[in-house]
Design a protein around this motif. Structure first.
Motif: not given
Length: 344
Positions: A225-233, A332-344
């Motif tokens: 299971n993964i739940v995420c928040s996303l922001k586009t360009k 998304i996986l990096e964000a979940a593992e590090t509990s940080r907001v990740v910029t792609i």
């Protein structure tokens, strides 16, 4: 024009999607199957009236084979797809294009050097409902897109995979690597990019192996299971959830919230698209039911790819599109593992 096709990997995706859709296509006259497990290749050759290759090299060096479908497990995509392109074959690769950006780039580079067609099987772009929704969004019938939410979940790959047990390769970290994110999530990321004509730029996420166990009864090493928040360009924000534990029924729905109303896609069985305007007017579209693991209909992917090869058209999902979705999934996986907001 008759086309000869080679299929690498004879698991469920080859058996239920690729082989029957090639068989049904009027331009395909022969399918050659390869699998490390010879019996599986023989079974599909028998089912679909094809023949068997004893090695990948045999497929790739056969000058009469024009198209390769790479239906191998995730960790092999970059090897087989790149080799097939370098051997002068057009390639339809299962998703994800690879497990790493470096390997995915190798496939994209191989395509550019070879000049052959590469399409990645992000099949959500091909449904009539998603194509109609894209048209409504592009025409700004409901104004500009503000926010969105999307979900893709079912009871898990052990109910769908070729051996129907918890030993499925999808549960193995060394083979699937990305868990539910690479199996289901990547489809919805690609869909958001496609529908919005935009790209996801920032992500945050939570993940867990909440319920699945392997064949030894141990919790699996990838997320179910993964739940995420996303922001586009372009500044749209949304949420996405991907799950292998939707045990009552599959959910493959997307809701787009616009300035002047809402677009619900695959939200109800009866109507594939529901448009609800700000004033409360409703327009419902009956187009076609979506493919589910229990309802295998023609995905349109194979027919579209054959048409690209025959008529020298650009594929609806390019290697670059697939690479862009993979980058988001890895973020998304990096964000979940590090509990940080990740910029792609």
């Amino acid at each position: 024009m008759s086309i000869k096709v080679g299929i690498i990997g004879c698991g469920s995706i080859a058996k239920l999607r690729h082989a029957p859709e090639y068989k049904a296509n009027p331009y395909v006259d022969k399918i050659v199957f390869f699998d490390r497990n010879l019996e599986r290749a023989e079974e599909l050759a028998h089912m679909f009236g094809g023949s068997v290759a004893n090695s990948v090299e045999e497929l790739l060096t056969d000058p009469t084979i024009e198209i390769i479908s790479d239906c191998s497990s995730n960790e092999f995509h970059h090897i087989f797809s790149a080799k097939a392109l370098q051997s002068g074959k057009h390639v339809l690769c299962e998703k994800p294009i690879s497990l790493t950006i470096e390997h995915a780039t190798e496939v994209v580079e191989a395509q550019k050097k070879s000049g052959k067609k590469l399409m990645v099987d992000h099949n959500q772009r091909f449904t009539r409902a998603h194509q109609k929704a894209k048209e409504i969004i592009e025409n700004e019938e409901l104004g500009k897109v503000l926010t969105f939410r999307t979900t893709f979940g079912h009871a898990g790959p052990e109910h769908w995979g070729v051996n129907k047990t918890n030993s499925t390769w999808f549960f193995k970290k060394n083979r699937s690597a990305l868990g539910v994110a690479g199996d289901l999530g990547i489809h919805k990321i690609d869909l958001v990019h496609y529908l919005l004509g935009d790209e996801i730029e920032q992500v945050s996420a939570f993940q867990g192996a909440l319920d699945k166990v392997d064949e030894h009864g141990d919790p699996i090493k990838v997320s179910d299971n993964i739940v995420c928040s996303l922001k586009t360009k372009r500044g749209r924000i949304g949420t996405a959830s991907f799950s292998w534990t939707y045990y009552g029924e599959e959910d493959n729905s997307t809701i787009i919230y616009c300035e002047r109303g809402i677009l619900k896609i695959y939200h109800r069985d009866e109507y594939q698209i529901e448009v609800i305007t700000k004033e409360g007017e409703r327009v419902n579209y009956q187009l076609e039911s979506i493919q589910t693991n229990d309802n295998q209909t023609n995905s349109g992917v194979i027919d579209a790819f054959i048409e690209c090869v025959r008529l020298d058209k650009n594929p609806l999902v390019s290697g670059d599109d697939a690479l862009s979705s993979l980058k988001v999934i890895l973020g998304i996986l990096e964000a979940a593992e590090t509990s940080r907001v990740v910029t792609i």
